[in-house]
Design an enzyme around this catalytic site. Structure first.
Site, PDB file in Angstrom:
ATOM      1  N   GLY A   1       7.224  28.946 -15.942  1.00  0.00           N
ATOM      2  CA  GLY A   1       8.099  30.152 -16.162  1.00  0.00           C
ATOM      3  C   GLY A   1       9.027  30.331 -15.007  1.00  0.00           C
ATOM      4  O   GLY A   1       9.531  29.422 -14.407  1.00  0.00           O
ATOM      5  N   ASN A   2       9.371  31.439 -14.752  1.00  0.00           N
ATOM      6  CA  ASN A   2      10.484  31.409 -13.651  1.00  0.00           C
ATOM      7  C   ASN A   2      10.612  33.071 -13.317  1.00  0.00           C
ATOM      8  O   ASN A   2       9.715  33.814 -14.014  1.00  0.00           O
ATOM      9  CB  ASN A   2      11.986  31.134 -14.409  1.00  0.00           C
ATOM     10  CG  ASN A   2      12.432  32.067 -15.406  1.00  0.00           C
ATOM     11  OD1 ASN A   2      12.880  33.391 -15.203  1.00  0.00           O
ATOM     12  ND2 ASN A   2      12.670  31.280 -16.463  1.00  0.00           N
ATOM     13  N   ARG A   3      11.280  33.172 -12.139  1.00  0.00           N
ATOM     14  CA  ARG A   3      11.283  34.472 -11.465  1.00  0.00           C
ATOM     15  C   ARG A   3      11.814  35.678 -12.095  1.00  0.00           C
ATOM     16  O   ARG A   3      11.949  36.735 -11.598  1.00  0.00           O
ATOM     17  CB  ARG A   3      11.687  34.571 -10.239  1.00  0.00           C
ATOM     18  CG  ARG A   3      10.775  33.516  -9.225  1.00  0.00           C
ATOM     19  CD  ARG A   3      11.299  33.536  -7.936  1.00  0.00           C
ATOM     20  NE  ARG A   3      10.521  32.276  -7.029  1.00  0.00           N
ATOM     21  CZ  ARG A   3       9.769  32.142  -6.584  1.00  0.00           C
ATOM     22  NH1 ARG A   3       8.838  33.426  -6.883  1.00  0.00           N
ATOM     23  NH2 ARG A   3       9.083  31.324  -6.040  1.00  0.00           N
ATOM     24  N   SER A   4      12.640  35.566 -13.426  1.00  0.00           N
ATOM     25  CA  SER A   4      13.334  36.521 -13.800  1.00  0.00           C
ATOM     26  C   SER A   4      12.540  37.722 -14.169  1.00  0.00           C
ATOM     27  O   SER A   4      11.547  37.708 -14.811  1.00  0.00           O
ATOM     28  CB  SER A   4      14.153  35.945 -15.137  1.00  0.00           C
ATOM     29  OG  SER A   4      14.765  37.118 -15.939  1.00  0.00           O
TER      30      SER A   4
END
Ligand code: CTP
Length: 401
Positions: A212-215
């Site tokens: 995933g990512n931090r968005s």
């Protein structure tokens, strides 16, 4: 817009107070009537006499020595708008908690007029979690925060914390006075259909883990919400919680593939597509059906590319007006390259490593690039304000003829 308006200028105690005199002069020049209020420490940086000479009114400096019985309510009720420039960390903290132990804060509390705040402080103080928490609170309370900019600071330091220029404050005041406009009256997107992607995709490794990512989806939410408020029919394809209170079609997805399917299905029918999502560029070739176990040793996760959603739209024959985003770290060269090479109409770049910018914050500092490479850097703004300016720019760009 500022001509004939009554502006209360609050000055708190920072070196940038010297710019407040010029701000007052500019306000008077454009036809506003200015009355000012200073904290005790502001007077160490800017003479009360200077403000009096520029505005034609003596600044209010305390509760007790004034001609008026109740200077803060008098000023607060008089104001069409109030601006605090510079706003120190202490002033912002007091404002965020309603601690009215000086006449400037008391005035800000006593007014129902819109409030614009221009922070100025050292980088460490601006980036301190307490200050950032206060910024969020003030934004939630409907305060307009302009800046700070990155640049030279007092004492020879450099970094985020520099107060925006008086002209930027004039613009912010014009905007808050022209509307409540964004709340109800501007319906300049009536009849348009809009598609927005938002949030960060999650690419499953096994039933419990993902890439995933931090968005956070906040920027996309602001863009979708603003378009809906301005009358557009909006579809939001998102991995995150959608904005509340806006009439929007929300399609919740998780993976890049699901986002691609939902987006491509609708892209042919919209006028504008804004790709604010942070889409994973690769995913595990195979998601395991059962949890990977520590005891089974270190897994090797083989990855494959995800569909490029934006590229799919760029290649469409009758594609909508297309806006891409670029989350960069450090250098903005990647954003410029994406603007010129990805077939977009506009690209919004930001450096997610900067304080107050990027993921999970309520503010953003972006540079907008045209495909020609021409760029426009905006100051640190609330994501709502970025969304507002972005739609203004897109509509301007799209104007026929
Ligand atoms: N994007 C997309 N589909 C992908 C990857 C990105 O639609 N699979 C969109 C994003 O929503 C964004 C734009 O493309 O609007 C740029 O995304 P970014 O990840 O910055 O670009 P990349 O081409 O992946 O560049 P890099 O990995 O070199 O930063």
């Amino acid at each position: 817009m500022l001509s004939g308006r009554r502006i209360v200028l609050g000055v708190s105690g920072g070196v940038a107070a010297y710019k407040a005199a010029y701000l007052a002069r500019r306000l008077v020049e454009v036809g506003a009537t200015v009355r000012s209020v200073m904290t005790e420490s502001a007077v160490h940086f800017l003479g009360a006499q200077t403000l009096a000479a520029v505005t034609g009114h003596h600044p209010v400096g305390g509760f007790w020595d004034e001609a008026e019985v109740s200077p803060h309510t008098d000023l607060g009720q008089w104001a069409d708008a109030m601006v605090i420039a510079p706003a120190t960390a202490a002033t912002m903290a007091k404002l965020a908690t309603g601690l009215s132990d000086n006449v400037l804060i008391a005035t800000a509390l006593a007014t129902e007029a819109p409030l614009v705040v221009a922070p100025a402080m050292h980088t460490e103080m601006w980036e301190n979690p307490a200050t950032q928490r206060n910024v969020r609170t003030l934004l939630d309370d409907g305060v307009t925060i302009v800046g700070p900019l990155s640049g030279a600071l007092a004492g020879g330091d450099s970094g985020p914390g520099r107060m925006v220029e008086p002209e930027d404050i004039l613009t912010a005041l014009t905007e808050v006075l022209s509307g409540s406009s964004t709340e109800a009256s501007v319906r300049d997107m009536d009849g348009y259909a809009v598609l927005v992607t938002a949030g960060g995709t999650r690419e499953p490794i096994d039933p419990v883990r993902y890439i995933g990512n931090r968005s956070s989806g906040k920027m996309g939410n602001a863009i979708a919400g603003e378009a809906a408020r301005r009358g557009a029919q909006v579809s939001l394809i998102t991995t995150a919680a959608p904005p509340s209170g806006a009439a929007i079609e929300v399609v919740r997805v998780e993976t890049a593939q699901q986002m691609a399917d939902a987006t491509w299905e609708r892209a042919g029918e919209v006028d504008f597509a804004v790709m604010a999502a942070a889409v994973a560029d690769f995913r595990p070739r195979q998601a395991e059906d059962i949890k990977l176990r520590r005891g089974d040793g270190l897994p090797v996760i083989d990855v494959e590319p995800t569909p490029d959603i934006l590229a799919g739209i760029a290649a469409m024959e009758n594609r909508p007006y297309l806006v891409g985003f670029a989350a960069e770290t450090g250098s903005m060269e990647g954003a410029l390259r994406k603007a010129t090479e990805k077939g977009v109409d506009l690209l919004v770049g930001n450096d997610v490593t900067r304080a107050g910018s990027g993921f999970a914050t309520d503010t953003n500092e972006v540079t907008v690039y045209a495909p020609s490479g021409e760029s426009d850097r905006w100051p640190l703004l609330s994501k709502r304000e970025v969304a507002r300016r972005l739609w203004d720019r897109i509509l301007e760009d799209r104007k026929p003829g």
